[in-house]
Design a protein around this motif. Structure first.
Motif, PDB file in Angstrom:
ATOM      1  N   ALA A 161      43.960  45.245  48.531  1.00 11.45           N
ATOM      2  CA  ALA A 161      44.412  46.441  48.202  1.00 11.45           C
ATOM      3  C   ALA A 161      44.040  46.753  46.699  1.00 11.45           C
ATOM      4  CB  ALA A 161      45.992  46.450  48.122  1.00 11.45           C
ATOM      5  N   HIS A 162      43.519  47.811  46.630  1.00  8.97           N
ATOM      6  CA  HIS A 162      42.833  48.231  45.238  1.00  8.97           C
ATOM      7  C   HIS A 162      41.837  47.299  44.653  1.00  8.97           C
ATOM      8  CE1 HIS A 162      46.436  50.947  45.822  1.00  8.97           C
ATOM      9  NE2 HIS A 162      47.123  49.921  45.631  1.00  8.97           N
ATOM     10  N   ARG A 217      40.091  48.953  41.467  1.00 10.05           N
ATOM     11  CA  ARG A 217      41.125  49.244  40.683  1.00 10.05           C
ATOM     12  C   ARG A 217      41.402  47.890  39.841  1.00 10.05           C
ATOM     13  NH1 ARG A 217      46.441  52.025  41.562  1.00 10.05           N
ATOM     14  NH2 ARG A 217      47.229  49.797  41.714  1.00 10.05           N
ATOM     15  N   TRP A 218      41.816  47.026  40.582  1.00 10.67           N
ATOM     16  CA  TRP A 218      42.483  45.570  40.164  1.00 10.67           C
ATOM     17  C   TRP A 218      41.235  45.017  39.457  1.00 10.67           C
ATOM     18  CZ3 TRP A 218      45.944  43.303  44.482  1.00 10.67           C
ATOM     19  CH2 TRP A 218      46.953  44.285  44.727  1.00 10.67           C
ATOM     20  N   ARG A 273      46.870  47.273  36.997  1.00 15.14           N
ATOM     21  CA  ARG A 273      46.620  46.106  37.845  1.00 15.14           C
ATOM     22  C   ARG A 273      47.967  45.733  38.404  1.00 15.14           C
ATOM     23  NH1 ARG A 273      47.044  42.761  41.087  1.00 15.14           N
ATOM     24  NH2 ARG A 273      45.971  40.714  41.275  1.00 15.14           N
ATOM     25  N   ASP A 318      51.077  47.431  38.192  1.00 13.12           N
ATOM     26  CA  ASP A 318      52.141  48.605  38.383  1.00 13.12           C
ATOM     27  C   ASP A 318      53.351  48.137  37.449  1.00 13.12           C
ATOM     28  OD1 ASP A 318      52.905  50.748  39.185  1.00 13.12           O
ATOM     29  OD2 ASP A 318      54.033  49.936  40.933  1.00 13.12           O
TER      30      ASP A 318
END
Length: 177
Positions: free
Chosen positions: A37-38, A41-42, A110, A112
């Motif tokens: 997931a992501h 972004r991560w 990263r 939340d």
């Protein structure tokens, strides 16, 4: 002079940006292939956190002689900086605001994390750095004002992320409606 004092750190930090971007891209591609997931972004958040924080830690843990001193009364040192040489005030206050700003910006992207947790973690990190300065006796001032400013910088950056996310959600809601 500020520039000459930290020239080496600035050069190394700037030179590290290109390889850091490469690491973030490679990491994101690897994660994307694995279906994470992501991944983008991560990956950029993780690398940004390290690249944005490490130079500041390097600077504040660089020895300036030996010995130690403590400024334990809040806002006294800050007041002295604000009423003294403006260049020193900008360097000290601005620098302290930036120490954990990358953490404050990148950590919520990263993991939340919510604003109070980012502030608490930045405060804990700042206390750790100040205790290291004291314990290592590297000629630095261990200051409660530094902890306050480090925490404020991280919190302001996290608040910026929270506002961006809120605005993005509102735009998405309007687009759907």
């Amino acid at each position: 002079m500020v520039g000459s004092t930290w020239y080496g750190v600035v050069v190394v930090a700037a030179a590290a940006l290109v390889p850091a971007a490469g690491v973030a891209i490679a990491l994101a591609r690897r994660r994307a292939r694995r279906g994470a997931a992501h991944p983008w972004r991560w990956s950029f958040a993780e690398v940004g956190l390290v690249v944005g924080t490490a130079p500041w830690l390097w600077m504040i843990l660089t020895p300036r002689g030996s010995g130690r001193s403590v400024e334990a009364v809040p806002l006294v040192g800050l007041y002295a900086q604000l009423t003294g040489d403006p260049a020193v005030a900008v360097e000290q206050i601005g620098g302290n605001l930036l120490v954990f700003a990358a953490f404050g910006f990148c950590a919520p992207l990263r993991w939340d994390l919510r604003l109070p947790l980012v502030a608490a973690l930045a405060c804990a990190g700042s206390i750790t750095v100040e205790l290291l300065q004291y314990g290592l006796a590297i000629g630095r001032v261990t200051s409660v004002d530094d902890v306050l400013l480090n925490t404020l910088g991280a919190t302001a950056a996290a608040l910026g992320v929270a506002l961006m996310q809120l605005l993005s959600k509102r735009r998405q809601a309007r687009a759907v409606a």
